[in-house]
Design a protein around this motif. Structure first.
Motif, PDB file in Angstrom:
ATOM      1  N   ASN A  92       0.841  -1.183   0.000  1.00 33.12           N
ATOM      2  CA  ASN A  92       0.000   0.000   0.000  1.00 33.12           C
ATOM      3  C   ASN A  92       0.886   1.246   0.000  1.00 33.12           C
ATOM      4  OD1 ASN A  92       0.712   0.671   2.709  1.00 33.12           O
ATOM      5  ND2 ASN A  92      -0.837  -0.741   3.472  1.00 33.12           N
ATOM      6  N   LEU A  93       0.254   2.403  -0.131  1.00 33.99           N
ATOM      7  CA  LEU A  93       0.984   3.665  -0.244  1.00 33.99           C
ATOM      8  C   LEU A  93       1.850   3.913   0.989  1.00 33.99           C
ATOM      9  CD1 LEU A  93       1.471   6.338  -1.762  1.00 33.99           C
ATOM     10  CD2 LEU A  93      -0.538   7.236  -0.614  1.00 33.99           C
TER      11      LEU A  93
ATOM     12  N   ARG B   1      12.207   1.478  -3.376  1.00 32.68           N
ATOM     13  CA  ARG B   1      11.055   1.993  -4.134  1.00 32.68           C
ATOM     14  C   ARG B   1      11.188   1.652  -5.607  1.00 32.68           C
ATOM     15  NH1 ARG B   1       9.782   8.068  -1.844  1.00 32.68           N
ATOM     16  NH2 ARG B   1       9.593   7.450   0.335  1.00 32.68           N
ATOM     17  N   MET B   2      12.387   1.857  -6.154  1.00 29.02           N
ATOM     18  CA  MET B   2      12.603   1.579  -7.575  1.00 29.02           C
ATOM     19  C   MET B   2      12.454   0.096  -7.864  1.00 29.02           C
ATOM     20  SD  MET B   2      12.964   3.427 -10.154  1.00 29.02           S
ATOM     21  CE  MET B   2      12.312   2.385 -11.440  1.00 29.02           C
ATOM     22  N   GLU B   3      12.945  -0.752  -6.979  1.00 28.52           N
ATOM     23  CA  GLU B   3      12.796  -2.195  -7.146  1.00 28.52           C
ATOM     24  C   GLU B   3      11.320  -2.578  -7.126  1.00 28.52           C
ATOM     25  OE1 GLU B   3      13.770  -6.042  -7.904  1.00 28.52           O
ATOM     26  OE2 GLU B   3      15.121  -4.329  -7.937  1.00 28.52           O
TER      27      GLU B   3
ATOM     28  N   GLN C 111       9.109  -4.342 -10.141  1.00 25.74           N
ATOM     29  CA  GLN C 111       8.449  -5.628  -9.960  1.00 25.74           C
ATOM     30  C   GLN C 111       6.926  -5.540 -10.026  1.00 25.74           C
ATOM     31  OE1 GLN C 111       9.821  -7.496  -6.383  1.00 25.74           O
ATOM     32  NE2 GLN C 111      11.915  -7.665  -7.111  1.00 25.74           N
ATOM     33  N   LEU C 112       6.341  -4.477  -9.467  1.00 21.32           N
ATOM     34  CA  LEU C 112       4.880  -4.412  -9.330  1.00 21.32           C
ATOM     35  C   LEU C 112       4.212  -3.331 -10.177  1.00 21.32           C
ATOM     36  CD1 LEU C 112       4.642  -4.733  -5.425  1.00 21.32           C
ATOM     37  CD2 LEU C 112       4.482  -6.553  -7.134  1.00 21.32           C
ATOM     38  N   GLY C 113       4.984  -2.380 -10.666  1.00 20.69           N
ATOM     39  CA  GLY C 113       4.402  -1.232 -11.354  1.00 20.69           C
ATOM     40  C   GLY C 113       3.949  -1.529 -12.770  1.00 20.69           C
ATOM     41  N   THR C 114       2.848  -0.897 -13.145  1.00 25.56           N
ATOM     42  CA  THR C 114       2.348  -0.923 -14.515  1.00 25.56           C
ATOM     43  C   THR C 114       2.563   0.461 -15.109  1.00 25.56           C
ATOM     44  OG1 THR C 114       0.659  -2.547 -13.942  1.00 25.56           O
ATOM     45  CG2 THR C 114       0.315  -1.284 -15.965  1.00 25.56           C
ATOM     46  N   PHE C 115       3.358   0.546 -16.176  1.00 24.36           N
ATOM     47  CA  PHE C 115       3.644   1.831 -16.805  1.00 24.36           C
ATOM     48  C   PHE C 115       2.364   2.425 -17.375  1.00 24.36           C
ATOM     49  CE2 PHE C 115       4.592   4.330 -20.607  1.00 24.36           C
ATOM     50  CZ  PHE C 115       5.417   5.305 -20.055  1.00 24.36           C
TER      51      PHE C 115
ATOM     52  N   ILE D 299       0.578   1.119  -9.023  1.00 26.74           N
ATOM     53  CA  ILE D 299       0.792  -0.054  -8.173  1.00 26.74           C
ATOM     54  C   ILE D 299      -0.424  -0.147  -7.265  1.00 26.74           C
ATOM     55  CG2 ILE D 299       2.193  -1.108  -6.355  1.00 26.74           C
ATOM     56  CD1 ILE D 299       4.603   0.393  -7.423  1.00 26.74           C
ATOM     57  N   ASN D 300      -1.147  -1.231  -7.383  1.00 26.66           N
ATOM     58  CA  ASN D 300      -2.377  -1.416  -6.604  1.00 26.66           C
ATOM     59  C   ASN D 300      -3.278  -0.197  -6.735  1.00 26.66           C
ATOM     60  OD1 ASN D 300      -1.506  -3.971  -5.861  1.00 26.66           O
ATOM     61  ND2 ASN D 300      -0.602  -3.256  -3.961  1.00 26.66           N
ATOM     62  N   LYS D 301      -3.503   0.545  -5.666  1.00 26.87           N
ATOM     63  CA  LYS D 301      -4.435   1.672  -5.716  1.00 26.87           C
ATOM     64  C   LYS D 301      -3.744   3.014  -5.527  1.00 26.87           C
ATOM     65  CE  LYS D 301      -8.336  -1.053  -4.255  1.00 26.87           C
ATOM     66  NZ  LYS D 301      -9.457  -1.194  -3.347  1.00 26.87           N
ATOM     67  N   PHE D 302      -2.496   3.126  -6.006  1.00 24.56           N
ATOM     68  CA  PHE D 302      -1.797   4.404  -5.963  1.00 24.56           C
ATOM     69  C   PHE D 302      -0.891   4.541  -7.178  1.00 24.56           C
ATOM     70  CE2 PHE D 302       0.855   1.506  -3.503  1.00 24.56           C
ATOM     71  CZ  PHE D 302       2.146   1.807  -3.894  1.00 24.56           C
ATOM     72  N   PHE D 303      -0.390   5.740  -7.389  1.00 23.36           N
ATOM     73  CA  PHE D 303       0.462   6.061  -8.526  1.00 23.36           C
ATOM     74  C   PHE D 303       1.867   6.375  -8.038  1.00 23.36           C
ATOM     75  CE2 PHE D 303      -3.847   7.405  -9.561  1.00 23.36           C
ATOM     76  CZ  PHE D 303      -4.058   6.725 -10.736  1.00 23.36           C
ATOM     77  N   VAL D 304       2.842   6.144  -8.904  1.00 23.21           N
ATOM     78  CA  VAL D 304       4.243   6.419  -8.584  1.00 23.21           C
ATOM     79  C   VAL D 304       4.854   7.182  -9.751  1.00 23.21           C
ATOM     80  CG1 VAL D 304       6.500   5.426  -8.071  1.00 23.21           C
ATOM     81  CG2 VAL D 304       4.428   4.300  -7.226  1.00 23.21           C
ATOM     82  N   GLU D 305       5.562   8.256  -9.437  1.00 29.19           N
ATOM     83  CA  GLU D 305       6.317   8.991 -10.447  1.00 29.19           C
ATOM     84  C   GLU D 305       7.801   8.735 -10.235  1.00 29.19           C
ATOM     85  OE1 GLU D 305       3.809  12.908 -11.689  1.00 29.19           O
ATOM     86  OE2 GLU D 305       5.108  13.095  -9.943  1.00 29.19           O
ATOM     87  N   VAL D 306       8.479   8.375 -11.319  1.00 30.72           N
ATOM     88  CA  VAL D 306       9.930   8.177 -11.293  1.00 30.72           C
ATOM     89  C   VAL D 306      10.544   9.342 -12.064  1.00 30.72           C
ATOM     90  CG1 VAL D 306      11.839   6.666 -11.938  1.00 30.72           C
ATOM     91  CG2 VAL D 306       9.660   5.673 -11.184  1.00 30.72           C
ATOM     92  N   HIS D 307      11.329  10.160 -11.358  1.00 30.00           N
ATOM     93  CA  HIS D 307      11.939  11.359 -11.928  1.00 30.00           C
ATOM     94  C   HIS D 307      13.354  11.033 -12.390  1.00 30.00           C
ATOM     95  CE1 HIS D 307       8.905  14.158 -10.070  1.00 30.00           C
ATOM     96  NE2 HIS D 307       8.679  13.025  -9.422  1.00 30.00           N
TER      97      HIS D 307
END
Length: 74
Positions: free
Chosen positions: A2-3, A14-16, A20-24, A40-48
């Motif tokens: 979860n978040l 976080r990057m790993e 493994q789990l992130g959908t672009f 990822i699940n019910k949240f978003f991730v930004e990679v800068h």
């Protein structure tokens, strides 16, 4: 995952997790900024990214809000 658990991880973990789990979903690119957005699940991730040095500078997570605005094609 979860978040809250994601935000407790260090940058490498976080990057790993994103790998493994992130959908672009989308990317946002300007002259100075390069960001990829993942779900990822019910949240978003930004990679800068720092394109000049070819490094990841930050990995941030959020559920909703203005962070998603830059990905809309309006």
């Amino acid at each position: 995952m979860n978040l809250y658990d994601f935000n407790k991880l260090d940058l490498n973990e976080r990057m790993e997790t994103v790998n493994q789990l992130g959908t672009f979903l989308d990317n946002y690119v300007t002259k100075d900024v390069r960001i990829n957005c993942y779900a990822i699940n019910k949240f978003f991730v930004e990679v800068h990214y720092d394109a000049e040095h070819n490094t990841i500078t930050d990995v941030t997570a959020f559920k909703y809000g203005h962070n998603l605005d830059k990905y809309s094609k309006i």
